[in-house]
Design an enzyme around this catalytic site. Structure first.
Site, mmCIF file in Angstrom:
data_model
loop_
_atom_site.group_PDB
_atom_site.id
_atom_site.type_symbol
_atom_site.label_atom_id
_atom_site.label_comp_id
_atom_site.label_asym_id
_atom_site.label_seq_id
_atom_site.Cartn_x
_atom_site.Cartn_y
_atom_site.Cartn_z
ATOM 1 N N SER A 98 0.992 -1.247 0.123
ATOM 2 C CA SER A 98 -0.028 -0.012 -0.060
ATOM 3 C C SER A 98 0.772 1.333 0.112
ATOM 4 C CB SER A 98 -0.724 -0.007 1.375
ATOM 5 O OG SER A 98 -1.435 1.063 1.444
ATOM 6 N N TYR A 106 -2.175 -1.221 10.428
ATOM 7 C CA TYR A 106 -2.148 -1.376 8.921
ATOM 8 C C TYR A 106 -0.879 -0.672 8.450
ATOM 9 C CZ TYR A 106 -3.821 -1.038 4.226
ATOM 10 O OH TYR A 106 -3.993 -1.189 2.678
HETATM 11 P P1 NAD Z 1 -11.212 -6.390 -0.241
HETATM 12 O O1 NAD Z 1 -11.761 -6.350 1.109
HETATM 13 O O2 NAD Z 1 -11.919 -5.956 -1.021
HETATM 14 O O3 NAD Z 1 -10.293 -7.616 -0.355
HETATM 15 C C1 NAD Z 1 -9.534 -8.432 0.577
HETATM 16 C C2 NAD Z 1 -9.627 -9.743 0.437
HETATM 17 O O4 NAD Z 1 -9.021 -10.409 1.325
HETATM 18 C C3 NAD Z 1 -10.898 -10.248 0.600
HETATM 19 O O5 NAD Z 1 -11.623 -11.004 -0.585
HETATM 20 C C4 NAD Z 1 -11.161 -10.868 1.662
HETATM 21 O O6 NAD Z 1 -12.195 -11.956 1.845
HETATM 22 C C5 NAD Z 1 -9.620 -11.494 1.767
HETATM 23 N N1 NAD Z 1 -9.261 -11.874 3.052
HETATM 24 C C6 NAD Z 1 -9.106 -11.168 4.331
HETATM 25 N N2 NAD Z 1 -8.452 -11.787 5.201
HETATM 26 C C7 NAD Z 1 -8.311 -13.017 4.669
HETATM 27 C C8 NAD Z 1 -7.799 -14.137 5.281
HETATM 28 N N3 NAD Z 1 -7.408 -14.282 6.445
HETATM 29 N N4 NAD Z 1 -7.483 -15.264 4.301
HETATM 30 C C9 NAD Z 1 -7.865 -15.309 3.143
HETATM 31 N N5 NAD Z 1 -8.445 -14.120 2.498
HETATM 32 C C10 NAD Z 1 -8.671 -13.017 3.460
HETATM 33 O O7 NAD Z 1 -10.038 -5.252 -0.096
HETATM 34 P P2 NAD Z 1 -9.011 -4.605 -1.148
HETATM 35 O O8 NAD Z 1 -9.041 -3.382 -1.004
HETATM 36 O O9 NAD Z 1 -9.297 -5.310 -2.684
HETATM 37 O O10 NAD Z 1 -7.693 -4.961 -0.612
HETATM 38 C C11 NAD Z 1 -6.674 -5.891 -1.369
HETATM 39 C C12 NAD Z 1 -5.266 -5.445 -0.954
HETATM 40 O O11 NAD Z 1 -4.978 -4.338 -1.055
HETATM 41 C C13 NAD Z 1 -5.123 -5.443 0.571
HETATM 42 O O12 NAD Z 1 -4.007 -6.023 1.113
HETATM 43 C C14 NAD Z 1 -5.070 -4.167 1.116
HETATM 44 O O13 NAD Z 1 -4.460 -3.676 2.077
HETATM 45 C C15 NAD Z 1 -4.454 -3.578 -0.141
HETATM 46 N N6 NAD Z 1 -4.679 -2.227 -0.520
HETATM 47 C C16 NAD Z 1 -5.929 -1.528 -0.837
HETATM 48 C C17 NAD Z 1 -6.297 -0.297 -1.069
HETATM 49 C C18 NAD Z 1 -7.574 0.248 -1.437
HETATM 50 O O14 NAD Z 1 -7.671 1.423 -1.741
HETATM 51 N N7 NAD Z 1 -8.676 -0.363 -1.711
HETATM 52 C C19 NAD Z 1 -5.204 0.547 -1.165
HETATM 53 C C20 NAD Z 1 -4.025 0.105 -0.887
HETATM 54 C C21 NAD Z 1 -3.655 -1.253 -0.402
#
Ligand code: NAD
Length: 261
Positions: free
Chosen positions: A143, A156
């Site tokens: 991130s 985080y």
């Molecule tokens: P999201 O909630 O849509 O997806 C996260 C996924 O991880 C979900 O499908 C959830 O079921 C799965 N998950 C959670 N805990 C789990 C576990 N213990 N075992 C297996 N699966 C698990 O969120 P997202 O925004 O798509 O996030 C994906 C990644 O991107 C994350 O690591 C998040 O930190 C990172 N991220 C997101 C953003 C953003 O703005 N959305 C920005 C920077 C980084």
């Protein structure tokens, strides 16, 4: 590589993971979808992928990435099903917001486990197989919070900085072989994880979802636009390609200018 790449994408039933899994499948890879369990939503994603990309090219691994034994089983199950793990995209992640001195202990432990320790477990399970086949691409979805901080995201930010550090160590230890390890550092991407934060802000401020959505991006992301899961997926596919063989140990922002400020 002449055969299709075999790719695990963790946390791929929604958001960035789902977009990334589509990007790899569209590029001809065989894909392992992952979620904690094969519930109705995961079944629907699996069926859609099998219909679009071919039944034999997609499997689902039920695995809690915070459990090292389950991660090992997901990796060995992929080798059993597809013959190898060529690309490991470690995307699963969770969030909780609170001031640092009020941060609940259980949330701290959970975020460190899911967002940081899981990345170590995946590398530990997949790397010996990648070393044996002299090919591997490890792509960790960190991130912008792996590079800079924001208030109320203690666990985080700590976890994502840890992911960037772990990415660098893994890259150095694999620098002389045909394996790379990089981190992608998204800014705001409109996914369920962020929608939850927008709803919380709208409730706290007595405003609408749309107003908080606009304010959220305006505060941090100079482009004033969200990045998309497909844009993150396209970068992951590039990092897995031969063209990216000399990119390793990097933390690559996709953040509309956030970390340029
Ligand atoms: P999201 O909630 O849509 O997806 C996260 C996924 O991880 C979900 O499908 C959830 O079921 C799965 N998950 C959670 N805990 C789990 C576990 N213990 N075992 C297996 N699966 C698990 O969120 P997202 O925004 O798509 O996030 C994906 C990644 O991107 C994350 O690591 C998040 O930190 C990172 N991220 C997101 C953003 C953003 O703005 N959305 C920005 C920077 C980084």
């Amino acid at each position: 590589m002449t055969r299709p790449q075999n790719v695990i994408v963790t946390g791929s039933t929604s958001g960035i993971g789902l977009g990334t899994a589509h990007s790899f499948a569209r590029a001809g890879a065989r894909v392992v979808l992952n979620g904690r369990r094969l519930n109705d939503a995961a079944e629907a994603v699996l069926s859609e992928f099998r219909e679009r990309y071919g039944h034999d090219n997609v499997i689902f691994a039920a695995c809690d990435v915070a459990d090292p034994g389950q991660v090992e089983e997901m990796v060995s199950g992929t080798v059993d099903a597809f013959g190898s793990v060529d690309v490991l995209v470690q995307n699963a992640g969770i969030q909780h917001t609170s001031s640092v001195h009020e941060f609940p202990l259980d949330k701290w432990d959970q975020i460190i486990a899911v967002d940081l320790s899981s990345v170590f477990y995946g590398i530990r399970a997949a790397l010996p197989r990648m070393l044996a086949q002299d090919f591997g691409r490890i792509i960790n979805v960190a991130s912008v919070h792996g590079l800079v901080a924001s208030k109320e995201k203690a666990a985080y930010v700590a976890a994502k900085h840890g992911v960037v550090g772990l990415t660098k160590v893994t890259a150095l230890e694999t620098a002389t072989v045909n394996i790379t390890c990089n981190a992608i550092c998204p800014g705001w991407v409109l996914t369920p994880l962020v929608e939850k934060q927008i709803h919380a802000r709208a409730q706290a401020n007595g405003t609408s979802f749309d107003e908080e959505k606009r304010k959220l991006v305006a505060e941090k992301q100079p482009s004033q636009e969200f990045a998309t899961p497909e844009q993150i997926g396209a970068l992951a596919v590039f990092l897995a390609s031969e063209a990216a063989a000399q990119i390793t140990g990097q933390a690559l922002p996709v953040d509309g200018g956030w970390t340029a400020q």
